[in-house]
Design a protein around this motif. Structure first.
Motif, PDB file in Angstrom:
ATOM      1  N   ALA A 116      84.263 -19.560 -69.144  1.00  0.00           N
ATOM      2  CA  ALA A 116      84.918 -19.782 -71.522  1.00  0.00           C
ATOM      3  C   ALA A 116      83.948 -19.003 -72.422  1.00  0.00           C
ATOM      4  O   ALA A 116      84.960 -18.673 -73.092  1.00  0.00           O
ATOM      5  CB  ALA A 116      85.475 -21.168 -71.587  1.00  0.00           C
ATOM      6  N   GLN A 117      83.309 -18.647 -71.325  1.00  0.00           N
ATOM      7  CA  GLN A 117      82.132 -17.373 -72.635  1.00  0.00           C
ATOM      8  C   GLN A 117      82.164 -16.099 -72.385  1.00  0.00           C
ATOM      9  O   GLN A 117      81.340 -15.721 -72.785  1.00  0.00           O
ATOM     10  CB  GLN A 117      80.909 -17.958 -72.324  1.00  0.00           C
ATOM     11  N   ASN A 118      83.073 -16.165 -71.592  1.00  0.00           N
ATOM     12  CA  ASN A 118      83.860 -14.566 -71.583  1.00  0.00           C
ATOM     13  C   ASN A 118      82.470 -14.098 -71.254  1.00  0.00           C
ATOM     14  O   ASN A 118      82.550 -12.362 -70.752  1.00  0.00           O
ATOM     15  CB  ASN A 118      83.690 -13.514 -73.355  1.00  0.00           C
ATOM     16  N   LYS A 119      82.256 -14.539 -69.805  1.00  0.00           N
ATOM     17  CA  LYS A 119      81.335 -13.878 -68.549  1.00  0.00           C
ATOM     18  C   LYS A 119      80.977 -14.348 -67.263  1.00  0.00           C
ATOM     19  O   LYS A 119      81.992 -14.840 -66.330  1.00  0.00           O
ATOM     20  CB  LYS A 119      79.749 -15.213 -69.018  1.00  0.00           C
ATOM     21  N   TYR A 120      80.816 -13.298 -66.383  1.00  0.00           N
ATOM     22  CA  TYR A 120      81.139 -13.096 -65.736  1.00  0.00           C
ATOM     23  C   TYR A 120      79.673 -13.616 -65.002  1.00  0.00           C
ATOM     24  O   TYR A 120      79.126 -12.470 -65.758  1.00  0.00           O
ATOM     25  CB  TYR A 120      81.552 -11.147 -64.129  1.00  0.00           C
ATOM     26  N   ARG A 121      79.555 -14.100 -63.726  1.00  0.00           N
ATOM     27  CA  ARG A 121      78.106 -14.255 -62.637  1.00  0.00           C
ATOM     28  C   ARG A 121      78.154 -13.296 -61.721  1.00  0.00           C
ATOM     29  O   ARG A 121      79.138 -13.928 -61.074  1.00  0.00           O
ATOM     30  CB  ARG A 121      78.232 -15.657 -62.442  1.00  0.00           C
ATOM     31  N   ILE A 122      77.834 -12.604 -61.595  1.00  0.00           N
ATOM     32  CA  ILE A 122      77.224 -11.717 -60.295  1.00  0.00           C
ATOM     33  C   ILE A 122      76.330 -12.303 -59.275  1.00  0.00           C
ATOM     34  O   ILE A 122      75.093 -12.609 -60.037  1.00  0.00           O
ATOM     35  CB  ILE A 122      77.202 -10.973 -60.196  1.00  0.00           C
ATOM     36  N   TYR A 201      67.346 -12.229 -53.353  1.00  0.00           N
ATOM     37  CA  TYR A 201      66.726 -13.147 -54.484  1.00  0.00           C
ATOM     38  C   TYR A 201      68.067 -13.650 -54.523  1.00  0.00           C
ATOM     39  O   TYR A 201      68.461 -13.237 -55.720  1.00  0.00           O
ATOM     40  CB  TYR A 201      66.426 -12.370 -55.024  1.00  0.00           C
ATOM     41  N   ASP A 202      67.656 -14.980 -53.570  1.00  0.00           N
ATOM     42  CA  ASP A 202      68.642 -16.046 -53.626  1.00  0.00           C
ATOM     43  C   ASP A 202      68.949 -16.268 -55.148  1.00  0.00           C
ATOM     44  O   ASP A 202      69.584 -16.685 -55.704  1.00  0.00           O
ATOM     45  CB  ASP A 202      68.880 -16.824 -53.007  1.00  0.00           C
ATOM     46  N   SER A 203      68.225 -16.769 -55.644  1.00  0.00           N
ATOM     47  CA  SER A 203      67.872 -17.016 -57.167  1.00  0.00           C
ATOM     48  C   SER A 203      68.125 -16.449 -58.696  1.00  0.00           C
ATOM     49  O   SER A 203      67.925 -16.420 -59.492  1.00  0.00           O
ATOM     50  CB  SER A 203      66.134 -17.205 -57.707  1.00  0.00           C
ATOM     51  N   VAL A 204      68.314 -15.125 -57.740  1.00  0.00           N
ATOM     52  CA  VAL A 204      68.791 -13.692 -58.971  1.00  0.00           C
ATOM     53  C   VAL A 204      69.991 -13.759 -59.470  1.00  0.00           C
ATOM     54  O   VAL A 204      70.987 -13.738 -58.414  1.00  0.00           O
ATOM     55  CB  VAL A 204      68.019 -13.399 -59.132  1.00  0.00           C
ATOM     56  N   VAL A 205      70.520 -14.195 -60.602  1.00  0.00           N
ATOM     57  CA  VAL A 205      72.071 -13.920 -61.317  1.00  0.00           C
ATOM     58  C   VAL A 205      71.967 -13.351 -62.298  1.00  0.00           C
ATOM     59  O   VAL A 205      71.535 -12.753 -62.827  1.00  0.00           O
ATOM     60  CB  VAL A 205      72.587 -15.848 -61.282  1.00  0.00           C
ATOM     61  N   ILE A 206      73.358 -12.280 -61.775  1.00  0.00           N
ATOM     62  CA  ILE A 206      73.398 -10.883 -62.770  1.00  0.00           C
ATOM     63  C   ILE A 206      74.727 -10.834 -64.195  1.00  0.00           C
ATOM     64  O   ILE A 206      75.806 -11.750 -63.458  1.00  0.00           O
ATOM     65  CB  ILE A 206      73.899  -9.372 -62.252  1.00  0.00           C
ATOM     66  N   GLU A 207      74.200 -11.235 -64.918  1.00  0.00           N
ATOM     67  CA  GLU A 207      75.118 -11.407 -65.544  1.00  0.00           C
ATOM     68  C   GLU A 207      76.263 -10.670 -66.549  1.00  0.00           C
ATOM     69  O   GLU A 207      74.904  -9.812 -67.241  1.00  0.00           O
ATOM     70  CB  GLU A 207      74.916 -12.552 -66.990  1.00  0.00           C
ATOM     71  N   LEU A 208      77.253 -10.549 -66.974  1.00  0.00           N
ATOM     72  CA  LEU A 208      78.217  -9.366 -67.490  1.00  0.00           C
ATOM     73  C   LEU A 208      78.429 -10.057 -68.639  1.00  0.00           C
ATOM     74  O   LEU A 208      79.982 -11.055 -68.670  1.00  0.00           O
ATOM     75  CB  LEU A 208      78.749  -8.786 -66.183  1.00  0.00           C
ATOM     76  N   THR A 209      78.509 -10.535 -70.030  1.00  0.00           N
ATOM     77  CA  THR A 209      80.052 -10.932 -71.067  1.00  0.00           C
ATOM     78  C   THR A 209      79.836  -9.584 -71.736  1.00  0.00           C
ATOM     79  O   THR A 209      79.408  -8.596 -72.102  1.00  0.00           O
ATOM     80  CB  THR A 209      78.157 -11.540 -71.942  1.00  0.00           C
ATOM     81  N   LEU A 210      81.441  -9.762 -71.764  1.00  0.00           N
ATOM     82  CA  LEU A 210      82.506  -9.115 -72.782  1.00  0.00           C
ATOM     83  C   LEU A 210      82.039  -9.260 -73.774  1.00  0.00           C
ATOM     84  O   LEU A 210      81.884 -10.216 -75.013  1.00  0.00           O
ATOM     85  CB  LEU A 210      83.916  -9.241 -72.164  1.00  0.00           C
ATOM     86  N   ILE A 211      82.205  -7.779 -74.349  1.00  0.00           N
ATOM     87  CA  ILE A 211      81.784  -8.153 -75.992  1.00  0.00           C
ATOM     88  C   ILE A 211      83.093  -8.124 -76.549  1.00  0.00           C
ATOM     89  O   ILE A 211      84.324  -6.633 -76.615  1.00  0.00           O
ATOM     90  CB  ILE A 211      81.133  -6.867 -75.973  1.00  0.00           C
ATOM     91  N   LYS A 212      83.461  -9.055 -77.424  1.00  0.00           N
ATOM     92  CA  LYS A 212      84.796  -8.564 -78.349  1.00  0.00           C
ATOM     93  C   LYS A 212      84.277  -7.220 -79.293  1.00  0.00           C
ATOM     94  O   LYS A 212      83.344  -7.552 -80.306  1.00  0.00           O
ATOM     95  CB  LYS A 212      85.367 -10.056 -79.162  1.00  0.00           C
TER      96      LYS A 212
END
Length: 212
Positions: A116-122, A201-212
């Motif tokens: 809902a925050q226009n974010k992908y979590r890889i 690393y299991d603890s690392v998450v890449i966050e990709l947030t769409l900029i409107k």
């Protein structure tokens, strides 16, 4: 030239043009989406040096670690870790080190879900196809470490944008000194994400947030 010979001649010309047209069309499809004819097969690899094209078919793979004590080219993996959309080319080598094993499966290229925050979590390192798994657009890219996980400064995430598989990079981003970048992704690009060049690393998450 009698009518029969004319018909045969025209038929041969039409067949020839169809053959050339089919080859041209397939070439266009292949250039636009090199995974269209993916020859990858499911296989389990243990410790060893595997020649691609001979011992393992060339293709696009999702790699799953079946144990903790294993590394693949030369990323250290723990059980359940994945590297997605990995291309293995003819005459290249796949090195598996350790006492564990990895399973290679034909890459599925599952579309990522935007929240809902226009974010992908890889959550897995690998190659992601823009237009198929990720919407094209302008994004803010960053990473976070979940729980009590820690990442060494020299082993922080690394990201590349490629115009396509096997092509020179358009841009690259290392998170050693900067925590956030703004990037442009276009349909056909490959987003190459590596949580670390040495360990998944299991603890690392890449966050990709769409900029409107």
């Amino acid at each position: 030239m009698n009518n029969f010979k004319k018909v045969v001649f025209i038929a041969l010309v039409v067949l020839f043009l169809c053959f050339l047209g089919t080859k041209y069309l397939l070439k266009i499809i292949k250039n636009d989406n090199p995974t269209f004819f993916n020859a990858a097969e499911e296989v389990i690899l243990k410790k060893g040096d595997y020649l691609i094209g001979k011992q393992v078919k060339a293709g696009f793979y999702d790699v799953i670690s079946l144990s903790d004590d294993v590394s693949l080219m030369p990323v250290k993996l723990s059980k359940g870790d994945m590297i997605v959309g990995q291309r293995l080319e003819n005459n290249a080598h796949a090195f598996v080190v350790g006492n564990g094993s990895v399973k290679l499966l034909p890459a599925e290229y599952v579309p990522l879900k935007m929240d809902a925050q226009n974010k992908y979590r890889i959550v897995h390192s690998g190659n992601y196809m823009v237009g198929k798994q990720i919407l094209e657009g302008r994004y803010k890219i960053s990473y976070k470490v979940r729980g009590k996980g820690k990442v060494k400064v020299k082993e922080k995430p690394f990201v590349q944008i490629l115009p396509g598989y096997g092509k020179d990079q358009l841009d690259s981003f290392a998170f050693e000194k900067v925590s956030t970048y703004k990037i442009n992704l276009e349909t056909g690009n490959i987003l190459d994400v590596r949580k670390s060049l040495e360990e998944e690393y299991d603890s690392v998450v890449i966050e990709l947030t769409l900029i409107k």
